[in-house]
Design a protein around this motif. Structure first.
Motif, PDB file in Angstrom:
ATOM      1  N   TYR A 186      36.466  33.761  42.585  1.00  0.00           N
ATOM      2  CA  TYR A 186      37.139  33.959  41.364  1.00  0.00           C
ATOM      3  C   TYR A 186      38.644  33.929  41.267  1.00  0.00           C
ATOM      4  CZ  TYR A 186      32.864  34.994  38.372  1.00  0.00           C
ATOM      5  OH  TYR A 186      31.489  34.859  37.771  1.00  0.00           O
ATOM      6  N   GLY A 187      39.008  33.840  42.614  1.00  0.00           N
ATOM      7  CA  GLY A 187      40.566  33.633  42.872  1.00  0.00           C
ATOM      8  C   GLY A 187      41.180  35.212  42.608  1.00  0.00           C
ATOM      9  N   GLN A 188      40.183  36.052  43.039  1.00  0.00           N
ATOM     10  CA  GLN A 188      40.741  37.478  42.728  1.00  0.00           C
ATOM     11  C   GLN A 188      41.576  38.121  43.908  1.00  0.00           C
ATOM     12  OE1 GLN A 188      37.017  39.831  41.815  1.00  0.00           O
ATOM     13  NE2 GLN A 188      37.089  38.720  39.814  1.00  0.00           N
ATOM     14  N   HIS A 189      42.882  38.296  43.318  1.00  0.00           N
ATOM     15  CA  HIS A 189      44.094  38.820  44.127  1.00  0.00           C
ATOM     16  C   HIS A 189      44.557  40.060  43.267  1.00  0.00           C
ATOM     17  CE1 HIS A 189      43.517  36.244  47.624  1.00  0.00           C
ATOM     18  NE2 HIS A 189      43.413  35.435  46.716  1.00  0.00           N
ATOM     19  N   PHE A 190      44.353  41.187  43.601  1.00  0.00           N
ATOM     20  CA  PHE A 190      44.927  42.219  42.439  1.00  0.00           C
ATOM     21  C   PHE A 190      46.332  42.799  42.974  1.00  0.00           C
ATOM     22  CE2 PHE A 190      40.037  42.821  42.460  1.00  0.00           C
ATOM     23  CZ  PHE A 190      39.963  42.099  41.165  1.00  0.00           C
TER      24      PHE A 190
ATOM     25  N   ILE B 144      54.942  45.014  39.444  1.00  0.00           N
ATOM     26  CA  ILE B 144      54.419  44.964  38.280  1.00  0.00           C
ATOM     27  C   ILE B 144      55.564  45.529  37.323  1.00  0.00           C
ATOM     28  CG2 ILE B 144      52.776  46.519  36.778  1.00  0.00           C
ATOM     29  CD1 ILE B 144      50.831  46.655  39.729  1.00  0.00           C
ATOM     30  N   GLU B 145      56.436  46.249  37.571  1.00  0.00           N
ATOM     31  CA  GLU B 145      57.469  46.873  36.662  1.00  0.00           C
ATOM     32  C   GLU B 145      58.212  45.618  36.153  1.00  0.00           C
ATOM     33  OE1 GLU B 145      57.440  51.363  37.807  1.00  0.00           O
ATOM     34  OE2 GLU B 145      59.141  50.275  38.498  1.00  0.00           O
TER      35      GLU B 145
ATOM     36  N   ASN C 200      48.407  36.754  35.860  1.00  0.00           N
ATOM     37  CA  ASN C 200      48.461  36.520  37.607  1.00  0.00           C
ATOM     38  C   ASN C 200      47.099  35.599  37.533  1.00  0.00           C
ATOM     39  OD1 ASN C 200      48.383  36.676  40.096  1.00  0.00           O
ATOM     40  ND2 ASN C 200      47.727  38.920  40.267  1.00  0.00           N
ATOM     41  N   LEU C 201      47.444  34.284  37.576  1.00  0.00           N
ATOM     42  CA  LEU C 201      46.326  33.346  37.311  1.00  0.00           C
ATOM     43  C   LEU C 201      45.610  33.230  38.562  1.00  0.00           C
ATOM     44  CD1 LEU C 201      48.053  30.455  35.183  1.00  0.00           C
ATOM     45  CD2 LEU C 201      47.160  32.455  34.431  1.00  0.00           C
TER      46      LEU C 201
ATOM     47  N   PRO D 173      53.032  37.950  49.909  1.00  0.00           N
ATOM     48  CA  PRO D 173      51.337  38.378  49.791  1.00  0.00           C
ATOM     49  C   PRO D 173      51.052  39.822  49.892  1.00  0.00           C
ATOM     50  CG  PRO D 173      52.127  36.714  51.516  1.00  0.00           C
ATOM     51  CD  PRO D 173      53.497  37.164  50.811  1.00  0.00           C
ATOM     52  N   GLY D 174      51.924  40.605  50.492  1.00  0.00           N
ATOM     53  CA  GLY D 174      51.653  42.210  50.704  1.00  0.00           C
ATOM     54  C   GLY D 174      51.466  42.857  49.281  1.00  0.00           C
ATOM     55  N   ALA D 175      52.049  42.052  47.944  1.00  0.00           N
ATOM     56  CA  ALA D 175      51.937  42.888  46.779  1.00  0.00           C
ATOM     57  C   ALA D 175      50.576  42.697  46.199  1.00  0.00           C
ATOM     58  CB  ALA D 175      52.822  41.926  45.821  1.00  0.00           C
ATOM     59  N   PHE D 176      49.666  42.009  46.722  1.00  0.00           N
ATOM     60  CA  PHE D 176      48.046  41.884  46.394  1.00  0.00           C
ATOM     61  C   PHE D 176      47.141  42.478  47.394  1.00  0.00           C
ATOM     62  CE2 PHE D 176      51.124  38.363  45.117  1.00  0.00           C
ATOM     63  CZ  PHE D 176      50.725  38.158  44.042  1.00  0.00           C
ATOM     64  N   ARG D 177      46.145  42.707  46.476  1.00  0.00           N
ATOM     65  CA  ARG D 177      44.799  43.121  47.652  1.00  0.00           C
ATOM     66  C   ARG D 177      43.653  42.064  47.141  1.00  0.00           C
ATOM     67  NH1 ARG D 177      40.268  46.080  46.303  1.00  0.00           N
ATOM     68  NH2 ARG D 177      40.889  46.190  44.177  1.00  0.00           N
ATOM     69  N   PRO D 178      43.207  41.275  48.105  1.00  0.00           N
ATOM     70  CA  PRO D 178      43.833  41.124  49.332  1.00  0.00           C
ATOM     71  C   PRO D 178      45.156  40.160  49.305  1.00  0.00           C
ATOM     72  CG  PRO D 178      41.781  39.725  48.770  1.00  0.00           C
ATOM     73  CD  PRO D 178      42.121  40.603  47.834  1.00  0.00           C
ATOM     74  N   PRO D 179      45.887  40.190  50.261  1.00  0.00           N
ATOM     75  CA  PRO D 179      47.011  39.398  50.222  1.00  0.00           C
ATOM     76  C   PRO D 179      46.463  37.824  50.445  1.00  0.00           C
ATOM     77  CG  PRO D 179      46.948  40.882  52.307  1.00  0.00           C
ATOM     78  CD  PRO D 179      45.607  41.102  51.633  1.00  0.00           C
TER      79      PRO D 179
END
Ligand code: SAM
Length: 273
Positions: free
Chosen positions: A8-12, A19-20, A104-105, A169-175
């Motif tokens: 599903y392309g999930q990178h949270f 985010i701010e 965040n597509l 990349p480090g802003a997302f889980r997983p990067p």
């Protein structure tokens, strides 16, 4: 927190500063009609909901929906549509107003989502999207750039394209494996867009030109536009697609349209050239 699903392309997003900055760029106002594509665990949803008071989110992953509703309880009026965004009629969500899209597509399907949104541009005020940085570079590229292509032309004919920020990349889980960037797209007023009757010819000419981007236009457009017609559009037949501005492509399409160009059946949207 759920385990992110690759398919599903999930990178949270988890980095608060990023985010701010995204929320500040969107600058939501009370009663904006915000539609978020792929809310995931709500990293953007909750601050946007807090500011706007209401929000519609479109999410494909069933497992994320109930936890999202629970997190939003008491913050504002959240409507979650459980669907593939490509199947959602965005225009039907306006209820008389216009939409502000955000998301965040999921990168695996970002080009089809962009073209789907463009098909509903009349219903949209603006769009703030996180994408692969490489895609944002192509969207915003100017003629002459190595990455200028079909995506640049089609987007720039429909919208003002403003890259806003780069995200590591480090802003997302997983990067993700790639760098990301946030872009703002503002649909142009109808008067600044090509005449809708030219749309099929623009589609055909731009595809043909960039399918063979190393060739001269005269060669790439052979069988569709001859050298005289290319000249009549104000463009040198020996020019290459990468040097023709979006307006130049409209002029070429006008020639093709008035010459009664046979428009090929529309291929699936794949703007990777
Ligand atoms: N907005 C969240 C964030 O920033 O943390 C999640 C972003 S994640 C990159 C993409 C989200 O889009 C996921 O929640 C995924 O399940 C959802 N998604 C994937 N394909 C989708 C589709 N076709 N339609 C709607 N949502 C989709």
């Amino acid at each position: 927190m759920s385990r992110p699903k690759k398919h599903y392309g999930q990178h949270f997003l988890h980095e608060r500063g990023v985010i701010e900055r995204i929320v500040a760029a969107i600058a939501p106002r009370p009663d904006d009609r915000i539609v978020e594509i792929g809310p995931g665990e709500g990293a953007l949803t909750l601050p946007l909901l807090r500011a706007a008071g209401r929000l519609t989110a479109i999410e494909l992953d069933t497992e994320l929906i109930e936890p999202l509703r629970e997190r939003a309880a008491g913050i504002g009026e959240l409507e979650v549509i459980h669907a593939d965004v490509l199947k959602v009629d965005l225009t039907a969500l306006t209820h008389g107003g216009k939409l502000r899209l955000a998301g965040n597509l999921p990168y695996y399907v970002s080009s089809p989502i962009l073209f789907h949104c463009l098909a509903h541009a009349d219903a949209i005020i603006d769009m703030h999207f996180m994408l692969q940085k490489e895609v944002v570079d192509r969207m915003a590229a100017a003629p002459g750039s190595k990455v200028y292509g079909r995506l640049s032309v089609m987007l720039q004919l429909a919208c003002r394209v403003e890259p806003l920020l780069r995200v590591a990349p480090g802003a997302f889980r997983p990067p993700p494996k790639v760098e990301s960037a946030v872009v703002k797209l503002t649909p142009l007023p109808a008067a600044q867009q090509p005449d809708p009757s030219l749309a099929p010819a623009i589609d055909v000419v731009v595809r043909a030109a960039f399918n063979q981007r190393r060739k001269t236009l005269a060669n790439a457009l052979r069988g569709r536009l001859d050298a005289d017609a290319i000249r009549a559009a104000g463009i040198a037949p020996h020019a290459r697609a990468e040097n023709v501005s979006p307006e130049g492509f409209v002029a070429l399409a006008r020639q093709a349209h008035s010459a009664g160009l046979q428009v090929a059946p529309k291929l699936a949207d794949n703007a990777s050239q």
